[in-house]
Design a protein around this motif. Structure first.
Motif, PDB file in Angstrom:
ATOM      1  N   UNK A 183       0.876  -1.366  -0.088  1.00  0.00           N
ATOM      2  CA  UNK A 183      -0.008  -0.168  -0.008  1.00  0.00           C
ATOM      3  C   UNK A 183       0.812   1.172  -0.046  1.00  0.00           C
ATOM      4  N   UNK A 184       1.751   1.236   0.741  1.00  0.00           N
ATOM      5  CA  UNK A 184       2.847   2.502   0.812  1.00  0.00           C
ATOM      6  C   UNK A 184       3.614   2.640  -0.414  1.00  0.00           C
ATOM      7  N   UNK A 185       3.744   1.536  -1.240  1.00  0.00           N
ATOM      8  CA  UNK A 185       4.124   1.986  -2.497  1.00  0.00           C
ATOM      9  C   UNK A 185       3.202   2.263  -3.496  1.00  0.00           C
ATOM     10  N   UNK A 186       2.061   1.555  -3.663  1.00  0.00           N
ATOM     11  CA  UNK A 186       1.133   1.739  -4.728  1.00  0.00           C
ATOM     12  C   UNK A 186       0.329   2.996  -4.546  1.00  0.00           C
ATOM     13  N   UNK A 187       0.408   3.567  -3.160  1.00  0.00           N
ATOM     14  CA  UNK A 187      -0.245   4.704  -2.761  1.00  0.00           C
ATOM     15  C   UNK A 187       0.630   5.995  -2.683  1.00  0.00           C
ATOM     16  N   UNK A 188       1.851   5.920  -3.215  1.00  0.00           N
ATOM     17  CA  UNK A 188       2.725   6.766  -2.993  1.00  0.00           C
ATOM     18  C   UNK A 188       3.404   7.517  -1.973  1.00  0.00           C
ATOM     19  N   UNK A 189       2.956   6.806  -0.773  1.00  0.00           N
ATOM     20  CA  UNK A 189       3.571   7.227   0.710  1.00  0.00           C
ATOM     21  C   UNK A 189       5.061   7.053   0.523  1.00  0.00           C
ATOM     22  N   UNK A 190       5.375   5.794  -0.010  1.00  0.00           N
ATOM     23  CA  UNK A 190       6.845   5.764  -0.013  1.00  0.00           C
ATOM     24  C   UNK A 190       7.726   6.705  -0.780  1.00  0.00           C
ATOM     25  N   UNK A 191       6.973   7.001  -2.108  1.00  0.00           N
ATOM     26  CA  UNK A 191       7.789   8.029  -2.920  1.00  0.00           C
ATOM     27  C   UNK A 191       7.774   9.120  -2.291  1.00  0.00           C
ATOM     28  N   UNK A 192       6.657   9.751  -1.602  1.00  0.00           N
ATOM     29  CA  UNK A 192       6.664  11.016  -1.025  1.00  0.00           C
ATOM     30  C   UNK A 192       7.774  11.207   0.129  1.00  0.00           C
ATOM     31  N   UNK A 193       7.690  10.219   0.889  1.00  0.00           N
ATOM     32  CA  UNK A 193       8.573  10.044   2.095  1.00  0.00           C
ATOM     33  C   UNK A 193      10.067  10.270   1.519  1.00  0.00           C
ATOM     34  N   UNK A 194      10.410   9.337   0.523  1.00  0.00           N
ATOM     35  CA  UNK A 194      11.858   9.448   0.284  1.00  0.00           C
ATOM     36  C   UNK A 194      12.165  10.917  -0.615  1.00  0.00           C
ATOM     37  N   UNK A 195      11.119  11.546  -1.269  1.00  0.00           N
ATOM     38  CA  UNK A 195      11.115  12.681  -1.838  1.00  0.00           C
ATOM     39  C   UNK A 195      11.514  13.856  -0.622  1.00  0.00           C
ATOM     40  N   UNK A 196      10.755  13.771   0.285  1.00  0.00           N
ATOM     41  CA  UNK A 196      10.813  14.820   1.432  1.00  0.00           C
ATOM     42  C   UNK A 196      12.054  14.589   2.137  1.00  0.00           C
ATOM     43  N   UNK A 197      12.651  13.133   2.191  1.00  0.00           N
ATOM     44  CA  UNK A 197      13.919  13.115   2.631  1.00  0.00           C
ATOM     45  C   UNK A 197      15.180  14.063   1.920  1.00  0.00           C
ATOM     46  N   UNK A 198      15.065  13.810   0.477  1.00  0.00           N
ATOM     47  CA  UNK A 198      15.797  14.203  -0.650  1.00  0.00           C
ATOM     48  C   UNK A 198      15.979  15.635  -0.890  1.00  0.00           C
ATOM     49  N   UNK A 199      14.959  16.170  -0.642  1.00  0.00           N
ATOM     50  CA  UNK A 199      14.570  17.630  -1.013  1.00  0.00           C
ATOM     51  C   UNK A 199      14.131  18.450  -0.067  1.00  0.00           C
ATOM     52  N   UNK A 200      15.202  19.359   0.638  1.00  0.00           N
ATOM     53  CA  UNK A 200      14.740  20.329   1.843  1.00  0.00           C
ATOM     54  C   UNK A 200      14.000  21.229   1.367  1.00  0.00           C
ATOM     55  N   UNK A 201      13.867  21.701  -0.011  1.00  0.00           N
ATOM     56  CA  UNK A 201      13.096  22.917  -0.374  1.00  0.00           C
ATOM     57  C   UNK A 201      12.948  22.730  -1.903  1.00  0.00           C
ATOM     58  N   UNK A 202      11.693  23.292  -2.200  1.00  0.00           N
ATOM     59  CA  UNK A 202      11.345  23.356  -3.609  1.00  0.00           C
ATOM     60  C   UNK A 202      11.010  22.021  -4.180  1.00  0.00           C
ATOM     61  N   UNK A 203      10.309  21.261  -3.327  1.00  0.00           N
ATOM     62  CA  UNK A 203       9.595  19.961  -3.397  1.00  0.00           C
ATOM     63  C   UNK A 203       8.567  19.915  -4.509  1.00  0.00           C
ATOM     64  N   UNK A 204       7.935  20.941  -4.395  1.00  0.00           N
ATOM     65  CA  UNK A 204       6.636  20.976  -5.521  1.00  0.00           C
ATOM     66  C   UNK A 204       6.507  22.369  -5.808  1.00  0.00           C
ATOM     67  N   UNK A 205       5.757  22.409  -6.993  1.00  0.00           N
ATOM     68  CA  UNK A 205       5.614  23.719  -7.840  1.00  0.00           C
ATOM     69  C   UNK A 205       4.597  24.458  -6.972  1.00  0.00           C
ATOM     70  N   UNK A 206       3.425  23.738  -6.517  1.00  0.00           N
ATOM     71  CA  UNK A 206       2.180  24.363  -5.798  1.00  0.00           C
ATOM     72  C   UNK A 206       1.922  23.724  -4.472  1.00  0.00           C
ATOM     73  N   UNK A 207       1.074  24.433  -3.925  1.00  0.00           N
ATOM     74  CA  UNK A 207       0.909  23.963  -2.411  1.00  0.00           C
ATOM     75  C   UNK A 207      -0.082  22.858  -2.329  1.00  0.00           C
ATOM     76  N   UNK A 208      -0.820  22.481  -3.234  1.00  0.00           N
ATOM     77  CA  UNK A 208      -1.797  21.043  -3.202  1.00  0.00           C
ATOM     78  C   UNK A 208      -0.792  19.931  -3.476  1.00  0.00           C
ATOM     79  N   UNK A 209       0.115  20.057  -4.526  1.00  0.00           N
ATOM     80  CA  UNK A 209       1.185  18.849  -4.615  1.00  0.00           C
ATOM     81  C   UNK A 209       2.139  18.873  -3.422  1.00  0.00           C
ATOM     82  N   UNK A 210       2.398  19.936  -2.860  1.00  0.00           N
ATOM     83  CA  UNK A 210       3.229  19.709  -1.523  1.00  0.00           C
ATOM     84  C   UNK A 210       2.142  19.152  -0.386  1.00  0.00           C
ATOM     85  N   UNK A 211       0.991  19.590  -0.391  1.00  0.00           N
ATOM     86  CA  UNK A 211       0.135  19.199   0.647  1.00  0.00           C
ATOM     87  C   UNK A 211       0.001  17.570   0.778  1.00  0.00           C
ATOM     88  N   UNK A 212      -0.262  16.867  -0.540  1.00  0.00           N
ATOM     89  CA  UNK A 212      -0.105  15.663  -0.793  1.00  0.00           C
ATOM     90  C   UNK A 212       0.837  14.997  -0.480  1.00  0.00           C
TER      91      UNK A 212
END
Length: 119
Positions: A29-58
């Motif tokens: 579920x964490x892979x299929x639901x993008x939770x793992x990808x999001x968490x890894x992206x958050x670890x890798x990118x301290x700033x500028x992770x998303x272009x808009x607030x909605x994407x960043x919120x997800x």
């Protein structure tokens, strides 16, 4: 443990597991639901992770969901260390938190784990 993370080349990795390694489907579920990808992206990118607030919120929601699940799983595993492996509170706090004097913290984890197990 047969969940494997293998560095394939450069900055790439592959995650593999057997169905019996994920009986509750948490990993799937964490892979299929993008939770793992999001968490890894958050670890890798301290700033500028998303272009808009909605994407960043997800991304934040997914990261928080996975963090909560991992916290619950860690608490259940502390129960296993204490009840099945007979480790003392100082042993558990040293191995889990890196400080043998943090007894009260691992006891709270233990109590939380027992609640999650319904004990």
């Amino acid at each position: 443990m047969t969940v494997q993370v293998t560095k394939t080349k450069g900055h790439a990795a592959e995650i593999t597991w057997e169905p019996q390694d994920d009986p509750h489907g948490y990993l799937a579920v964490s892979v299929e639901g993008d939770q793992l990808a999001s968490a890894l992206a958050a670890l890798a990118s301290p700033k500028g992770l998303a272009e808009d607030g909605e994407t960043l919120s997800v991304i934040i929601r997914h990261t928080t969901e996975l963090a909560r699940l991992l916290e619950r799983r860690a608490a259940v595993l502390v129960v296993e260390l204490r009840d099945e492996h007979g480790m003392s509170w100082p042993q558990i706090s040293d191995r889990v938190l890196g400080d043998p004097d943090k007894h009260s913290s691992v006891r709270r984890m233990y109590d939380s784990g027992r609640r999650h197990l319904g004990v």
